[in-house]
Design a protein around this motif. Structure first.
Motif, PDB file in Angstrom:
ATOM      1  N   ARG A  53      20.524  27.588  61.660  1.00  0.00           N
ATOM      2  CA  ARG A  53      20.234  28.970  62.045  1.00  0.00           C
ATOM      3  C   ARG A  53      21.512  29.737  62.369  1.00  0.00           C
ATOM      4  NH1 ARG A  53      14.653  29.509  62.771  1.00  0.00           N
ATOM      5  NH2 ARG A  53      14.934  31.508  63.791  1.00  0.00           N
ATOM      6  N   ALA A  56      22.741  30.736  58.977  1.00  0.00           N
ATOM      7  CA  ALA A  56      21.948  31.838  58.419  1.00  0.00           C
ATOM      8  C   ALA A  56      22.128  33.127  59.210  1.00  0.00           C
ATOM      9  CB  ALA A  56      20.468  31.450  58.397  1.00  0.00           C
ATOM     10  N   VAL A  83      23.116  34.607  52.153  1.00  0.00           N
ATOM     11  CA  VAL A  83      22.545  33.270  52.331  1.00  0.00           C
ATOM     12  C   VAL A  83      21.045  33.375  52.081  1.00  0.00           C
ATOM     13  CG1 VAL A  83      22.054  31.464  54.019  1.00  0.00           C
ATOM     14  CG2 VAL A  83      24.283  32.577  54.018  1.00  0.00           C
ATOM     15  N   ALA A  84      20.476  32.424  51.353  1.00  0.00           N
ATOM     16  CA  ALA A  84      19.016  32.381  51.172  1.00  0.00           C
ATOM     17  C   ALA A  84      18.475  31.253  52.034  1.00  0.00           C
ATOM     18  CB  ALA A  84      18.664  32.138  49.708  1.00  0.00           C
ATOM     19  N   MET A  85      17.309  31.465  52.621  1.00  0.00           N
ATOM     20  CA  MET A  85      16.789  30.430  53.516  1.00  0.00           C
ATOM     21  C   MET A  85      15.297  30.201  53.321  1.00  0.00           C
ATOM     22  SD  MET A  85      17.297  30.033  57.613  1.00  0.00           S
ATOM     23  CE  MET A  85      16.510  28.707  58.534  1.00  0.00           C
ATOM     24  N   PHE A  87      12.194  28.687  55.431  1.00  0.00           N
ATOM     25  CA  PHE A  87      11.953  28.409  56.842  1.00  0.00           C
ATOM     26  C   PHE A  87      10.974  27.261  57.024  1.00  0.00           C
ATOM     27  CE2 PHE A  87      13.543  32.648  56.655  1.00  0.00           C
ATOM     28  CZ  PHE A  87      14.324  32.777  57.781  1.00  0.00           C
ATOM     29  N   ARG A 152      10.672  31.408  47.481  1.00  0.00           N
ATOM     30  CA  ARG A 152      11.253  32.678  47.912  1.00  0.00           C
ATOM     31  C   ARG A 152      12.758  32.537  48.156  1.00  0.00           C
ATOM     32  NH1 ARG A 152       8.764  35.229  53.238  1.00  0.00           N
ATOM     33  NH2 ARG A 152       9.837  33.427  54.094  1.00  0.00           N
ATOM     34  N   ARG A 156      16.491  33.675  44.730  1.00  0.00           N
ATOM     35  CA  ARG A 156      17.636  34.582  44.917  1.00  0.00           C
ATOM     36  C   ARG A 156      18.929  34.030  44.325  1.00  0.00           C
ATOM     37  NH1 ARG A 156      18.517  35.882  50.880  1.00  0.00           N
ATOM     38  NH2 ARG A 156      20.388  36.780  49.963  1.00  0.00           N
TER      39      ARG A 156
ATOM     40  N   ASP B 177      10.521  34.320  62.459  1.00  0.00           N
ATOM     41  CA  ASP B 177      11.034  33.918  61.153  1.00  0.00           C
ATOM     42  C   ASP B 177      10.474  34.758  60.007  1.00  0.00           C
ATOM     43  OD1 ASP B 177      12.807  32.092  62.027  1.00  0.00           O
ATOM     44  OD2 ASP B 177      11.539  30.338  61.720  1.00  0.00           O
ATOM     45  N   ILE B 184      17.125  38.176  55.942  1.00  0.00           N
ATOM     46  CA  ILE B 184      18.114  37.394  55.206  1.00  0.00           C
ATOM     47  C   ILE B 184      18.098  37.762  53.724  1.00  0.00           C
ATOM     48  CG2 ILE B 184      16.780  35.341  54.548  1.00  0.00           C
ATOM     49  CD1 ILE B 184      19.184  33.700  55.584  1.00  0.00           C
ATOM     50  N   ALA B 185      17.001  38.371  53.286  1.00  0.00           N
ATOM     51  CA  ALA B 185      16.940  38.818  51.892  1.00  0.00           C
ATOM     52  C   ALA B 185      17.726  40.109  51.703  1.00  0.00           C
ATOM     53  CB  ALA B 185      15.492  39.001  51.466  1.00  0.00           C
TER      54      ALA B 185
END
Lengths: 375, 285
Positions: A53, A56, A83-85, A87, A152, A156, B177, B184-185
């Motif tokens: 985290r 991110a 950054v792509a995350m 969760f 998702r 990216r 989240d 974050i996108a």
């Protein structure tokens, strides 16, 4: 190859209201190469999710530096980090369909509608969610939500992919299938990624290198075979591997041409100087006590071995036998790929070879020697 | 659905009917009263048979009250307009201030955050009459007595804590989240707030807005002290029906019916909206 993600002495301290501060991550330094897949492995509360985290951008770093692609990012907003995350709690947006959820990650990229649609379809096929693209997150199962969340992130173009327990909710067959596909996708496109898991199989299968964390401290950061053959300390030795390494406290007795490890209330294992080379003897130095360990797969069972022990349990798992024996008041587990025919209470001969021996310092728990070499 | 026996179902229906009658009786009685003259209302024994009259409504809407002692001008429609204006403005202002504040209290733990939130809530503990005396003195100095702005400001005492605390709970129920995934996108903090957080807390915001609207609408004492006749809402305006020639029950009843109607319609409309929002399952991530 240049380091893509680099963490320098990163600290994270939480200050919960009315309670003592929690030092979740301590002086963590690690470099992830471009296109490398890294797993953060550790028990719950070891600081791996905090680390993720911070990378991110959802937790501020208490101290230290994080850079990504030669750019300092620890003070940037998450949106600016590239950054792509994915969760752990999926975190899909309920009023949007799965398709829209995946697409909104792309909207900022100024792609054409057809390109967005093509990429959503492609990633949906990869994680097997094509039939549910037009359903809403609340109408699909946990496993499907998790795959949508993974999609998702993967859809990216980011400098780094951060995946928090990406496959925790999936059934075993699907997990194995997705692991293979995910690995190929990440490798084909040289996507730098870092993921958190507590499943060792997953870490072994996906990651180029594994970072083992415990108590907020990075214990060892190495490829899987190094973790297994040369664990840096007792924690890594007993954490990595299934079943875990057998470890025993031992006293060291030096005599002419021979080193003997005497287990507390148990048998002794003597090794001649030709087996235990000078390097190892030097590593032990004049310590009187050490901890010795041996992987269950390396315990030698059967005739020709010096010691015998009483069998406590013997399980045939279809492709291997797990035999637990009472040694020095603890259990010594041996794994054999042949079926071991021994009933409970039987005495079985067993032995440990010098090249399979791991020696640790009992006070610092740091590894001194692995097999014939000093650590 | 579990199957229940006939006796159980009949019993349930009877009980429900009794409860509905118990709660609806006063409202129905007032509705009936509003179509009767004062004499019909006050006859003994009371009777349900009467010839309905629209005189009460006519008097209210035209603003001329005819009593046995003579004609009297009342500003009921103006009061009603004031009520709508004051309550709407107060709730809109409280939403503009309260929703971002609630978000801040839900998402960020800053120095004294809990104390500030609690202080805001404590405004609701203070008896209005205790606050009013110093407040009216200050308002006189500031020139805010008998202004809409002053009243809307004071109504924040009612609306703001309510909105703040209800909406905060809704924001806390949304997994951060979901917002993080949006941020974050590549989306900004502000955009995330409007595109993700506010729509997800929508049912909560609607409920809080509706509740505080009703509370503002029903307020009596602030407007009584701080406003003169032309700024007063219906709650205060209804005092005009206590006349020299007695209490005009018919007009009071008609006034109640008229003043309940806007809140009732709003509640019915918002209720449909609330159910819709909740059925999306938007509250739980």
């Amino acid at each position: 190859m240049s380091a893509s993600l680099s963490l320098r002495t990163v600290d994270k301290v939480y200050h919960p209201r009315g309670r003592l501060a929690v030092h979740a991550v301590k002086a963590l330094s690690m470099d992830v190469e471009r296109g490398e897949i890294v797993a953060l492995l550790g028990s719950s509360g070891c600081g791996k999710t905090s680390t993720l985290r911070m990378v991110a951008g959802f937790e501020a770093v208490s101290a230290g530096e994080i850079s990504l692609a030669n750019r300092r990012i620890e003070r940037l907003a998450p949106a600016a980090r590239n950054v792509a995350m994915a969760f752990e709690g999926y975190s899909l947006y309920p009023p949007l369909t799965v398709r829209e959820n995946i697409a909104f990650a792309l909207k900022r990229g100024r792609l054409s509608a057809s390109e967005v649609s093509r990429r959503v379809k492609e990633v949906a096929a990869l994680v097997e969610i094509e039939p549910i693209l037009d359903r809403y997150p609340n109408a699909i199962s946990g496993g499907q939500q998790q795959r949508a969340s993974l999609a998702r992130a993967l859809v990216r173009d980011a400098a780094l992919y951060v995946l928090d327990e990406p496959m925790g909710q999936l059934e075993p067959q699907l997990r194995a299938l997705l692991r293979g596909r995910l690995k190929r996708l990440l490798k084909d496109r040289a996507m730098t990624s870092i993921f958190v898991t507590h499943d060792q199989t997953e870490a072994n299968a996906l990651a180029d290198r594994i970072a083992v964390m415990e108590g907020g401290v990075l214990q060892q950061f190495a490829p899987q075979h190094v973790l297994k053959e040369k664990p840096a300390n007792l924690y890594v030795a007993t954490f990595i591997g299934e079943p875990p390494m057998n470890v025993f406290d031992a006293s060291v007795i030096r005599s002419e041409g021979c080193t003997t490890f005497e287990l507390h209330n148990g048998p002794s294992f003597g090794f001649g100087d030709n087996e235990l080379g000078p390097e190892v003897r030097q590593a032990i130095g004049n310590r009187r006590k050490v901890v010795i360990g041996v992987r269950p797969h390396r315990v030698v069972l059967g005739s020709g071995s010096a010691e015998t022990a009483r069998v406590v349990s013997n399980q045939w798992l279809g492709d291997q036998s797990h035999v637990a024996m009472a040694v020095a008041g603890k259990l010594l587990v041996a794994v054999s790929h042949a079926r071991v025919r021994a009933g409970i209470g039987d005495s079985v001969p067993y032995g440990v070879r010098a090249q399979d021996l791991h020696i640790f310092d009992p006070d610092t728990t740091v590894a001194l020697a692995h097999g014939a070499r000093a650590a | 659905m579990e199957r229940s026996s006939i006796i159980e179902r009949v019993l349930r229906a009877v009980l429900l009917t009794l409860i509905v009658i118990f709660f609806l009786f006063p409202i129905v009685w007032i509705l009936l009263m509003s179509f009767q003259t004062n004499e019909q209302i006050l006859r003994i024994p009371p009777s349900l048979s009467f010839v309905p009259t629209l005189e009460n409504y006519k008097a209210l809407i035209s603003g001329h009250l005819l009593t046995s002692a003579g004609s009297l001008d009342i500003a009921f429609m103006r009061n009603l307009g004031n009520s709508v204006l004051l309550s709407t403005c107060a709730v809109v202002l409280a939403l503009i201030l309260g929703v971002p504040a609630a978000y801040a209290f839900a998402r960020f733990k800053f120095w004294l955050s809990e104390d500030i939130a609690f202080t805001l809530l404590s405004f609701r503990f203070a008896p209005p009459l205790l606050v009013l005396l110093p407040l009216s003195l200050y308002f006189q100095d500031l020139g805010l007595v008998d202004t809409y702005v002053g009243l809307i400001w004071v109504y924040q005492l009612i609306a703001l804590p309510l909105i703040l605390w209800i909406v905060r709970g809704y924001f806390e129920d949304i997994s951060p989240d979901i917002e993080n995934a949006y941020r974050i996108a590549g989306h900004s903090w502000l955009r995330t707030f409007f595109k993700i957080a506010v729509p997800l807390a929508g049912p909560g915001i609607a409920a809080a807005g509706l509740l505080s609207f009703i509370f503002c609408w029903n307020n009596f004492v602030f407007a009584l002290v701080l406003a003169s006749a032309d700024k007063q809402p219906v709650t205060v305006g209804a005092l005009a029906f206590v006349t020299a020639s007695g209490i005009q029950y018919g007009q009071v009843a008609a006034a109640i019916v008229l003043s309940v109607t806007p809140t009732l319609l709003l509640a019915l409309y918002a209720q449909r909206w609330l159910v819709e929002g909740l059925s999306l399952g938007a509250v739980k991530g």
